[in-house]
Design an enzyme around this catalytic site. Structure first.
Site, PDB file in Angstrom:
ATOM      1  N   CYS A 104       4.127  -9.582  29.529  1.00 33.36           N
ATOM      2  CA  CYS A 104       3.704  -8.510  30.753  1.00 33.36           C
ATOM      3  C   CYS A 104       2.536  -7.897  30.501  1.00 33.36           C
ATOM      4  CB  CYS A 104       4.752  -7.400  30.599  1.00 33.36           C
ATOM      5  SG  CYS A 104       6.540  -7.891  31.262  1.00 33.36           S
ATOM      6  N   HIS A 163      -0.410  -3.137  29.100  1.00 30.34           N
ATOM      7  CA  HIS A 163       1.188  -3.750  29.970  1.00 30.34           C
ATOM      8  C   HIS A 163       0.993  -3.673  31.288  1.00 30.34           C
ATOM      9  CE1 HIS A 163       5.213  -3.957  30.622  1.00 30.34           C
ATOM     10  NE2 HIS A 163       5.578  -4.396  29.354  1.00 30.34           N
TER      11      HIS A 163
END
Length: 408
Positions: free
Chosen positions: A363, A121
């Site tokens: 993300c 992430h």
């Protein structure tokens, strides 16, 4: 076996109609819904106990402080930390990982390396990019093999130059669960500090930080049936004693002079200002709720759902699923694309059927660039999801495929 129908009654938000269809909520990797036990705990705090913690001697302040610090002990037991000194409250996983990366800036020098994976992430990429930029250290990536972490690549790159290894316990896109205990042992053999992003694992499986032997472990409340704006950074006491505070102000100080100040002991030296008392107390309620169900039972339920829905999704012609096909390696996250249909259009079409999924880069842009796709749709499951939800997802995908000219 979970009594899912009883659990669903604890989540009033699920009992609604979306676009003339019963809501099927499959965006749990982004945030989970909150049970009545959490909602009522937060409401009760504000109605009866609202006061600033650690500061007052009046009754409300003492009650608020007691509840806030009791949460720290609840979290300590939940992840089996050695001491409440090792439990820091943060805004969430992002803040927690930023704090560790800031500590790394005090440790890294030119020529050192930080090892992460391509599946991370952004919260576990950008702080390390900044730490390396500021110190002259090198950010090194481990890549994938068959949709999972390439352990041979990791072994080859995990040398004495590596000072920090920072990995997701479970990927928020691929759904793969990484062998953190094994990797931690490897990292420690070369003297590296092991950091784990537990945002996608802590809500879904039993976590024992002492058994894993990780040095830092971060997670968020809102992904585990708790409130937003509250998270946890676990750190081994020896490293937290070395770390400098990131924020400065009230509450984290021992004494302030005109030109200098000294800090409180752990864990309070990291918690400047008025904390998120209601969030912490709500998180404790969420932990109590999950533990009453049982983390092993939660993991088994999600594995059962994945085993049920995965082959049904595979059978849809034109549907591409990302990540390992070994279901034993997977959490309750499935990212997919349907032919050439843009994931945003796909998610919108599913929403018309009442099915809430995520669409976008999640993300994780470096991962999607590596996979050579601009975006994916993502379904993610939790304790209140059922096989009927799985069937509705599959049915909605079939209807969407037929609407967009049948085949791809």
């Amino acid at each position: 076996m979970l009594d899912v129908e009883a659990i669903r009654k604890d989540f009033p938000i699920l009992d609604q109609i979306v676009n003339d269809e019963p809501l099927v909520y499959l965006d749990n990797a982004a945030t989970t819904q909150k049970p009545l036990a959490v909602l009522e705990t937060i409401n009760r705090y504000y109605k009866q106990d609202n006061a600033n913690v650690h500061r007052g001697v009046h009754t409300l302040a003492e009650r608020a402080t007691a509840s806030y610090e009791a949460t720290r002990e609840t979290i300590r037991k939940f992840i089996n930390a050695d001491s409440t000194k090792e439990i820091l409250f943060t805004r969430g996983t992002t803040t927690s990982l930023n704090w560790v990366a800031r500590f790394a800036e005090e440790v890294l020098t030119e020529g050192d390396q930080v090892l992460i994976s391509i599946m991370e992430h952004h919260s576990n990429i950008i702080p390390w990019q900044e730490a390396c930029r500021k110190t002259g250290a090198e950010l090194v990536y481990v890549y994938l093999k068959d949709g999972a972490l390439d352990m041979e690549d990791l072994r080859a790159k995990l040398t004495g130059k590596v000072k920090f290894v920072s990995l997701a316990h479970a990927s928020n896109v691929l759904g793969v669960v990484n062998p953190i205990k094994e990797i931690t042992q490897m990292a420690h053999k070369v003297g590296a500090i092991m950091v784990v992003d537990g945002a996608q694992s802590t809500p879904h499986m039993k976590i024992d930080v002492q058994n894993l032997d990780v040095d830092f472990f971060a997670f968020s409340g809102h992904k585990m049936a708790g409130p937003t704006g509250i998270g946890v950074l676990y750190g081994k006491e020896k490293y937290l004693n070395q770390m400098s505070p990131v924020e400065f102000g009230g509450e984290m100080i021992d004494f302030v002079y005109e030109q200098s100040a000294s800090w409180k002991e752990l864990p309070w030296k990291f918690e400047a200002g008025t904390p998120n008392m209601a969030g912490a107390i709500g998180l404790a309620a969420a932990v109590d709720y999950l533990e009453k169900i049982g983390m092993d039972a939660i993991e088994a339920h999600e594995q059962e759902l994945i085993a049920y829905v995965y082959p049904k999704l595979q059978a849809i012609e034109g549907l591409t699923i990302y990540g390992s096909q070994d279901l034993a390696q997977r959490s309750g996250v499935i990212a997919f694309n349907l032919g050439d249909l843009h994931p945003h259009d796909l998610a919108t079409a599913l929403d018309y059927e009442g099915v809430a999924v995520r669409a976008g880069h999640h993300c994780a842009q470096p991962l999607l660039q590596y996979l050579d796709v601009p975006a994916t749709a993502r379904a993610s499951f939790y304790i209140y999801n059922t096989k009927a939800d799985c069937d509705k997802l599959v049915d909605a995908l079939q209807k969407t495929k037929e609407f967009f000219n049948g085949t791809f």
